[in-house]
Design an enzyme around this catalytic site. Structure first.
Site, PDB file in Angstrom:
ATOM      1  CE  LYS A 168      -6.953   1.418   3.909  1.00 52.28           C
ATOM      2  NZ  LYS A 168      -5.964   1.630   4.545  1.00 52.28           N
ATOM      3  CG  ASN A 190       2.043   1.654   4.658  1.00 56.77           C
ATOM      4  OD1 ASN A 190       2.986   2.106   4.494  1.00 56.77           O
ATOM      5  ND2 ASN A 190       1.340   1.366   3.579  1.00 56.77           N
ATOM      6  CG  ASN A 241      -4.592   4.065   0.504  1.00 53.00           C
ATOM      7  OD1 ASN A 241      -4.139   3.464  -0.365  1.00 53.00           O
ATOM      8  ND2 ASN A 241      -4.404   3.977   1.764  1.00 53.00           N
ATOM      9  CD  GLU A 250      -2.129   1.482   2.976  1.00 52.56           C
ATOM     10  OE1 GLU A 250      -1.424   0.760   3.902  1.00 52.56           O
ATOM     11  OE2 GLU A 250      -3.296   2.216   3.118  1.00 52.56           O
ATOM     12  CD  GLU A 293      -5.251   4.762   5.688  1.00 57.07           C
ATOM     13  OE1 GLU A 293      -4.960   3.895   6.416  1.00 57.07           O
ATOM     14  OE2 GLU A 293      -5.654   4.565   4.511  1.00 57.07           O
ATOM     15  CB  CYS A 338      -4.082  -1.499   4.505  1.00 61.74           C
ATOM     16  SG  CYS A 338      -2.941  -1.431   6.112  1.00 61.74           S
TER      17      CYS A 338
HETATM   18  N1  ING Z   1      -3.367   0.488   8.786  1.00 51.60           N
HETATM   19  C1  ING Z   1      -3.851  -0.506   9.706  1.00 51.60           C
HETATM   20  C2  ING Z   1      -4.350  -1.813   9.537  1.00 51.60           C
HETATM   21  O1  ING Z   1      -5.461  -1.919   9.400  1.00 51.60           O
HETATM   22  C3  ING Z   1      -4.571  -0.505  11.983  1.00 51.60           C
HETATM   23  C4  ING Z   1      -4.497   0.291  10.665  1.00 51.60           C
HETATM   24  C5  ING Z   1      -3.374  -0.884  12.841  1.00 51.60           C
HETATM   25  C6  ING Z   1      -6.069  -1.015  12.293  1.00 51.60           C
HETATM   26  C7  ING Z   1      -3.360  -1.664  13.990  1.00 51.60           C
HETATM   27  C8  ING Z   1      -5.877  -1.827  13.473  1.00 51.60           C
HETATM   28  C9  ING Z   1      -4.634  -2.240  14.280  1.00 51.60           C
HETATM   29  O2  ING Z   1      -3.674  -2.696   9.220  1.00 51.60           O
HETATM   30  C10 ING Z   1      -3.840   0.842   7.561  1.00 51.60           C
HETATM   31  N2  ING Z   1      -3.089   1.566   6.625  1.00 51.60           N
HETATM   32  O3  ING Z   1      -5.067   0.469   7.253  1.00 51.60           O
END
Ligand code: ING
Length: 312
Positions: A127, A197, A110, A47, A146, A172
Site C-alpha cells: 500500500k 477497511n 500493508n 485488506e 497506518e 483501500c
Molecule cells: N481506510 C479508509 C479509506 O481510505 C478513510 C480511510 C476513511 C479515508 C474515510 C477517508 C474517509 O477507505 C483505509 N484503511 O485506508
C-alpha cells in the site's frame, strides 16, 4: 473465445481482536468453497483480512504490534487456504500485514498478494497511500495509525498477466486517488482487485460521514470507467471492536456500472462473470490513450501544474 473471469467478492464481517488466524482462515475457506460452487475463477478477500483492523489502536509494545503481522506467506495458519486453492483450482487475492526481516532491518507493509489457480503467488503489492496519522491522537474516538505501523509501499503499482488478462492490485485508501488507476491503466490493466477497511466515521471531517458510501462507489466506478478496466472492491464490514465499517463490496465493469454488490455487513459473496473483452470498447475509443492523451499535451499544461495563481 471470450475471456471471461468469474470473480467472487468475498466480503468479511468484523474480525474480533481475540479471533485467531485459524478461526479467520476457516471463514476464508468457507467463502472460497462458496466461490468455487458459484463457478468462480478467483476470490477476492479484503485488506488486512487475517486480523482485526489493528491501526485503530495506539500500541507501544512492538511485540504486541507485530502479533498482527505475518512473517511468511504462506504461513502455517494460511497454508490450508493455499492448499484448498490448488485443490479446487481457484485463485485468490488476500490482504495482510507483512513483516519483512532482512538482516538488521525489519520492514512492515500493508500488503496484498495475487495467487493463481495452482496456489502460487504471482503478484505482490504494498500500500502506497497510507491514511491517518503517525502519533497518538487521544482526542479521536479511535485511532488510524497506518502511518505509524506501516512503511509506504516500495513496489509501485505493477500489473501481471494472469487469469487470461492483465491484473493489478491496490489497497483501500489507494482507491481514492486517480493516479492509482491511471498508473495501472497506462499498463493496460483489465481487472483491478482491492480490499478496504473503511470506518463510517472519519474523525478529520465528520461532515463526510453521510457521503461515505457514495464516495466509496464513486471513486471505484470512476477509476473503472476512466481506465477501461474492471474494478473489484471488497470490504471488511460491520461493527468491528466498536467501530462501524462500511460494506457495499462490489464488482464494477469498465462502463463504470456496478454489476454485483453485497447487501449485508457480514461474510458475504458477490459474484460476477467479468468479460475482459468489455474493456476494449473503452480502451480503443473514448480512452484510447495513444490517440487522445498525448504526453506532449501535458508538457503544455505542466508549466502551470502546481502553480496556484496569487490571491488578488
Ligand atoms: N481506510 C479508509 C479509506 O481510505 C478513510 C480511510 C476513511 C479515508 C474515510 C477517508 C474517509 O477507505 C483505509 N484503511 O485506508
Amino acid at each position: 473465445m471470450p475471456r471471461i473471469v468469474t470473480v467472487g467478492a468475498a466480503q468479511l464481517g468484523p474480525i474480533a481482536r481475540a479471533e485467531s488466524r485459524a478461526q479467520v482462515v476457516s471463514r476464508l475457506v468457507a467463502l472460497m468453497r462458496q466461490a468455487k460452487e458459484a463457478g468462480c475463477d478467483v476470490v477476492v478477500y479484503p485488506e488486512l483480512a487475517l486480523t482485526t483492523f489493528f491501526p485503530r489502536w495506539y500500541m507501544e509494545d512492538q511485540c504486541e504490534i507485530d502479533s498482527f503481522f505475518e512473517r511468511e506467506m504462506p504461513s502455517a495458519e494460511t497454508a490450508p487456504l493455499f492448499a484448498l486453492a490448488k485443490e479446487l483450482g481457484i485463485g485468490f487475492h488476500l490482504g495482510y500485514a507483512e513483516l519483512v526481516q532482512g538482516g538488521t532491518r525489519t520492514r512492515r507493509f500493508n500488503t496484498a498478494i495475487l495467487v493463481d489457480k495452482s496456489g502460487a503467488i504471482v503478484g505482490k503489492y504494498r500500500k502506497v497511500h497510507l491514511p491517518g496519522h503517525a502519533e497518538h491522537e487521544p482526542h479521536r474516538a479511535f485511532q488510524h495509525l497506518e502511518k505509524r505501523y506501516f512503511e509506504v509501499g516500495d513496489l509501485g503499482f505493477p500489473v501481471w498477466r494472469s487469469f487470461g488478462g492483465i491484473v493489478g492490485m491496490c489497497i483501500c485508501n489507494d482507491r481514492r486517488w486517480p493516479e492509482t488507476y491511471r498508473v495501472m491503466g497506462l499498463q493496460g490493466v483489465e481487472l483491478v482487485l482491492l480490499g478496504y477497511n473503511t470506518p463510517l466515521h472519519n474523525p478529520p471531517d465528520p461532515g463526510h460521514d453521510a457521503l461515505g458510501l457514495h464516495h466509496n462507489t464513486l471513486v471505484m466506478q470512476a477509476g473503472a470507467y476512466q481506465n477501461g478496466t474492471w474494478v473489484v472492491g471488497v470490504a471488511k464490514a460491520g461493527l468491528e471492536e466498536g467501530v462501524m465499517h462500511i460494506g457495499q463490496s462490489q464488482i464494477i465493469s469498465p462502463s463504470g456500472e456496478t454489476v454485483a454488490m453485497c447487501s449485508t455487513l457480514g461474510d458475504e459473496l458477490a459474484v460476477a462473470r467479468c468479460d475482459l473483452d468489455r474493456t476494449v470498447p473503452y480502451k480503443s475509443t473514448v480512452f484510447n490513450f495513444a490517440r487522445h492523451r498525448r504526453p506532449e499535451h501535458y508538457q503544455l499544461i505542466s508549466t502551470r501544474v502546481g502553480a496556484i495563481p496569487p490571491a488578488d
